[in-house]
Design an enzyme around this catalytic site. Sequence first.
Site, PDB file in Angstrom:
ATOM      1  N   HIS A 261      26.746  82.179  56.406  1.00 57.99           N
ATOM      2  CA  HIS A 261      27.853  81.350  56.954  1.00 57.99           C
ATOM      3  C   HIS A 261      29.089  81.838  56.875  1.00 57.99           C
ATOM      4  O   HIS A 261      29.981  82.132  57.471  1.00 57.99           O
ATOM      5  CB  HIS A 261      27.626  79.889  56.654  1.00 57.99           C
ATOM      6  CG  HIS A 261      28.860  79.078  57.441  1.00 57.99           C
ATOM      7  ND1 HIS A 261      30.040  78.748  56.789  1.00 57.99           N
ATOM      8  CD2 HIS A 261      28.954  78.343  58.839  1.00 57.99           C
ATOM      9  CE1 HIS A 261      30.847  78.209  57.577  1.00 57.99           C
ATOM     10  NE2 HIS A 261      30.070  77.931  58.769  1.00 57.99           N
TER      11      HIS A 261
ATOM     12  N   HIS B   2      20.687  72.203  61.162  1.00 61.64           N
ATOM     13  CA  HIS B   2      21.787  73.059  61.084  1.00 61.64           C
ATOM     14  C   HIS B   2      21.836  73.987  59.832  1.00 61.64           C
ATOM     15  O   HIS B   2      21.747  73.392  58.523  1.00 61.64           O
ATOM     16  CB  HIS B   2      23.052  72.051  60.601  1.00 61.64           C
ATOM     17  CG  HIS B   2      24.621  72.830  60.635  1.00 61.64           C
ATOM     18  ND1 HIS B   2      25.534  72.373  59.445  1.00 61.64           N
ATOM     19  CD2 HIS B   2      25.133  73.571  61.463  1.00 61.64           C
ATOM     20  CE1 HIS B   2      26.362  73.363  59.765  1.00 61.64           C
ATOM     21  NE2 HIS B   2      26.473  73.894  60.989  1.00 61.64           N
TER      22      HIS B   2
END
Length: 290
Positions: free
Chosen positions: A82, A40
């Site tokens: 992100h 991730h």
Amino acid sequence: MHARALAATTTALLAGAVLTLAAPGAHADDGGAPPVVIAHRGASAYAPENTLPAIDKAAALGFRWVENDVQRTKDGRLVVIHDDSLKRTTNVEDVFPDRAPWKVKDFTYAEIARLDAGSWFGPEYVGTRVPTLAEYMRRVEHNHQNLLLELKNPEFYPGIEQQTLKVLANAGWLDAPHVAGRLVVQSFNADSVRTVHQLKPAVKTGFLGTPNLTDLPGYAGFVDQINPTYGSISASYVNAVHALAGAHGAPLEVSTWTVDDAASAKKVVGYGVDGIISNKPDVVRAALQE
């Protein structure tokens, strides 16, 4: 051919265990192949997320699949980050103290390139930069890795779907071998995922979330994966997803997130998921090998 079968050609031999996408209908709970483990934002427990060191760390640990997030700068460059703000993962407050709330979309790429995206994580990463998507793709290819690419906040960036596909094409990632088993494009925004499917039907796509069971058939027309948070699913939910054919005619897959401990990893394996997205992929791998 279903990507869970195609992925068998791109497996990584990891400490004596092969981690691949399961073949259609074959899940860990019924004796099939174990789910693929996806790093991730790279191996983000061990290196600053969404940076080149993070995917290098994933490669060093032996993981072939990495996940990232793509947004766009004020002057139209695609970057891998992100948050919609630069505050958490860069030193933007120090470099540009008067430009709160430091949104990615309000900064040019030249400005973002000045930022340190590693020192917040540890002194060994001082000077790490926010990569462009093009830079990131070159490193993924160099590492012989596969990519789960998230279009982050596409509502802020009209046309980001076509632009992302262009960058992927320029990097050689829209040829048959890549789209067959090395690339998935996903988003929390269903319209964005649908747009990717319409623009490039060959590309595998995923929807991030846990749609109601009654809504799943509508998603199946333009996605290949339903990718929910692990706390929102059960074995019956995963079975219901698998019962539907996705955009490419094969059973819908489930990659769940963000699983960072052995107990949760074992639980979702029991549900029959196809992929596990983790900040600590080595912890998940060890749990799968027990």
